[in-house]
Design a protein around this motif. Structure first.
Motif, PDB file in Angstrom:
ATOM      1  N   LYS A  33      -6.627   1.908  -8.285  1.00 45.77           N
ATOM      2  CA  LYS A  33      -6.668   0.477  -8.612  1.00 45.77           C
ATOM      3  C   LYS A  33      -5.309  -0.159  -8.395  1.00 45.77           C
ATOM      4  CE  LYS A  33     -10.468   0.514 -11.956  1.00 45.77           C
ATOM      5  NZ  LYS A  33     -10.852   0.378 -13.373  1.00 45.77           N
ATOM      6  N   GLY A  34      -5.325  -1.310  -7.738  1.00 48.51           N
ATOM      7  CA  GLY A  34      -4.081  -2.007  -7.436  1.00 48.51           C
ATOM      8  C   GLY A  34      -3.413  -1.543  -6.161  1.00 48.51           C
ATOM      9  N   ARG A  35      -3.880  -0.431  -5.592  1.00 45.61           N
ATOM     10  CA  ARG A  35      -3.291   0.084  -4.346  1.00 45.61           C
ATOM     11  C   ARG A  35      -4.284   0.055  -3.181  1.00 45.61           C
ATOM     12  NH1 ARG A  35      -1.828   5.279  -3.909  1.00 45.61           N
ATOM     13  NH2 ARG A  35      -3.408   6.056  -5.382  1.00 45.61           N
ATOM     14  N   ASN A  57      -2.585   1.224   0.268  1.00 46.87           N
ATOM     15  CA  ASN A  57      -1.167   0.926   0.185  1.00 46.87           C
ATOM     16  C   ASN A  57      -0.491   1.830  -0.838  1.00 46.87           C
ATOM     17  OD1 ASN A  57      -1.597  -1.232   2.003  1.00 46.87           O
ATOM     18  ND2 ASN A  57      -1.984  -2.658   0.330  1.00 46.87           N
ATOM     19  N   SER A  58       0.823   1.889  -0.764  1.00 49.17           N
ATOM     20  CA  SER A  58       1.605   2.693  -1.719  1.00 49.17           C
ATOM     21  C   SER A  58       1.056   4.106  -1.830  1.00 49.17           C
ATOM     22  CB  SER A  58       1.629   2.005  -3.089  1.00 49.17           C
ATOM     23  OG  SER A  58       2.177   0.715  -3.008  1.00 49.17           O
ATOM     24  N   LEU A  59       0.813   4.713  -0.714  1.00 55.59           N
ATOM     25  CA  LEU A  59       0.218   6.052  -0.703  1.00 55.59           C
ATOM     26  C   LEU A  59       1.182   7.089  -1.274  1.00 55.59           C
ATOM     27  CD1 LEU A  59      -1.500   5.751   2.754  1.00 55.59           C
ATOM     28  CD2 LEU A  59      -2.690   6.301   0.624  1.00 55.59           C
ATOM     29  N   ASN A  60       0.613   8.070  -1.921  1.00 46.31           N
ATOM     30  CA  ASN A  60       1.407   9.178  -2.439  1.00 46.31           C
ATOM     31  C   ASN A  60       0.731  10.499  -2.086  1.00 46.31           C
ATOM     32  OD1 ASN A  60      -0.509   9.858  -4.641  1.00 46.31           O
ATOM     33  ND2 ASN A  60       0.133   7.861  -5.453  1.00 46.31           N
ATOM     34  N   ALA A  61       1.404  11.591  -2.369  1.00 48.46           N
ATOM     35  CA  ALA A  61       0.915  12.907  -1.946  1.00 48.46           C
ATOM     36  C   ALA A  61      -0.455  13.219  -2.538  1.00 48.46           C
ATOM     37  CB  ALA A  61       1.922  13.979  -2.327  1.00 48.46           C
ATOM     38  N   GLU A  62      -0.754  12.673  -3.714  1.00 47.41           N
ATOM     39  CA  GLU A  62      -2.052  12.932  -4.368  1.00 47.41           C
ATOM     40  C   GLU A  62      -3.208  12.259  -3.630  1.00 47.41           C
ATOM     41  OE1 GLU A  62       0.999  14.276  -6.504  1.00 47.41           O
ATOM     42  OE2 GLU A  62       0.782  12.110  -6.170  1.00 47.41           O
ATOM     43  N   ASP A  63      -2.904  11.375  -2.694  1.00 49.81           N
ATOM     44  CA  ASP A  63      -3.954  10.726  -1.909  1.00 49.81           C
ATOM     45  C   ASP A  63      -4.353  11.551  -0.687  1.00 49.81           C
ATOM     46  OD1 ASP A  63      -2.205   7.696  -2.577  1.00 49.81           O
ATOM     47  OD2 ASP A  63      -4.064   8.357  -3.539  1.00 49.81           O
ATOM     48  N   THR A  64      -3.648  12.628  -0.437  1.00 50.98           N
ATOM     49  CA  THR A  64      -3.974  13.484   0.692  1.00 50.98           C
ATOM     50  C   THR A  64      -5.354  14.101   0.515  1.00 50.98           C
ATOM     51  OG1 THR A  64      -1.660  13.998   1.179  1.00 50.98           O
ATOM     52  CG2 THR A  64      -3.316  15.582   1.914  1.00 50.98           C
ATOM     53  N   ALA A  65      -6.216  13.897   1.495  1.00 51.13           N
ATOM     54  CA  ALA A  65      -7.590  14.370   1.404  1.00 51.13           C
ATOM     55  C   ALA A  65      -8.327  14.008   2.688  1.00 51.13           C
ATOM     56  CB  ALA A  65      -8.308  13.730   0.215  1.00 51.13           C
ATOM     57  N   VAL A  66      -9.531  14.544   2.812  1.00 50.47           N
ATOM     58  CA  VAL A  66     -10.460  14.052   3.819  1.00 50.47           C
ATOM     59  C   VAL A  66     -11.249  12.915   3.172  1.00 50.47           C
ATOM     60  CG1 VAL A  66     -12.408  14.584   5.308  1.00 50.47           C
ATOM     61  CG2 VAL A  66     -10.610  16.297   4.933  1.00 50.47           C
ATOM     62  N   TYR A  67     -11.285  11.785   3.835  1.00 53.71           N
ATOM     63  CA  TYR A  67     -11.965  10.596   3.321  1.00 53.71           C
ATOM     64  C   TYR A  67     -13.301  10.421   4.040  1.00 53.71           C
ATOM     65  CZ  TYR A  67      -7.929   9.199   0.598  1.00 53.71           C
ATOM     66  OH  TYR A  67      -6.914   9.156  -0.341  1.00 53.71           O
TER      67      TYR A  67
END
Length: 129
Positions: A65-67, A84-94
């Motif tokens: 939320k917010g990103r 936006n404001s991606l971080n390492a925890e966003d790494t994944a297959v989407y």
């Protein structure tokens, strides 16, 4: 039969942005609720965001939320996920997913993967620290 094809994934540095797209087949795309899920290595598939058939309702998991922003263009049979404001925890297959049951999507059920009838093949997003 509905086919979903994701694009826009890639490698980005922490703090950066990516925009995912999902192109859908089918003449009734405007009646589908759409969602994005993700799955990181060793983790369960997680609902990220969803959007109603009209685009009037959107839902997000708290961690984005917010990103992240989900949007759709019914004239082009596409749904997008601006990240936006991606971080390492966003790494994944989407994965892009479609719910053909018009009107089913609600704030309490949007994240249930069993509600979605069709899935794309996924696109890899990797965020480097």
């Amino acid at each position: 039969q509905v086919q979903l094809v994701e694009s826009g994934g890639g490698l980005v540095q922490a703090g950066g942005s990516l925009r995912l797209s999902c192109a859908a087949s089918g003449r009734t795309f405007s009646s589908y609720a759409m969602a994005w899920f993700r799955q990181a290595p060793g983790k369960e598939r997680e609902a990220v965001a969803a959007i109603s058939w009209s685009g009037g309702s959107t839902y997000y998991v708290d961690s984005v939320k917010g990103r992240f922003t989900i949007s759709r263009d019914n004239a082009k049979n596409t749904v997008h996920l601006q990240m936006n404001s991606l971080n390492a925890e966003d790494t994944a297959v989407y994965y892009c997913a479609a719910d053909l049951n018009m009107g089913r999507l609600t704030g309490s059920n949007w994240s249930r993967f069993t509600n979605y009838d069709y899935w794309g093949q996924g696109t890899q997003v990797t965020v480097s620290a």
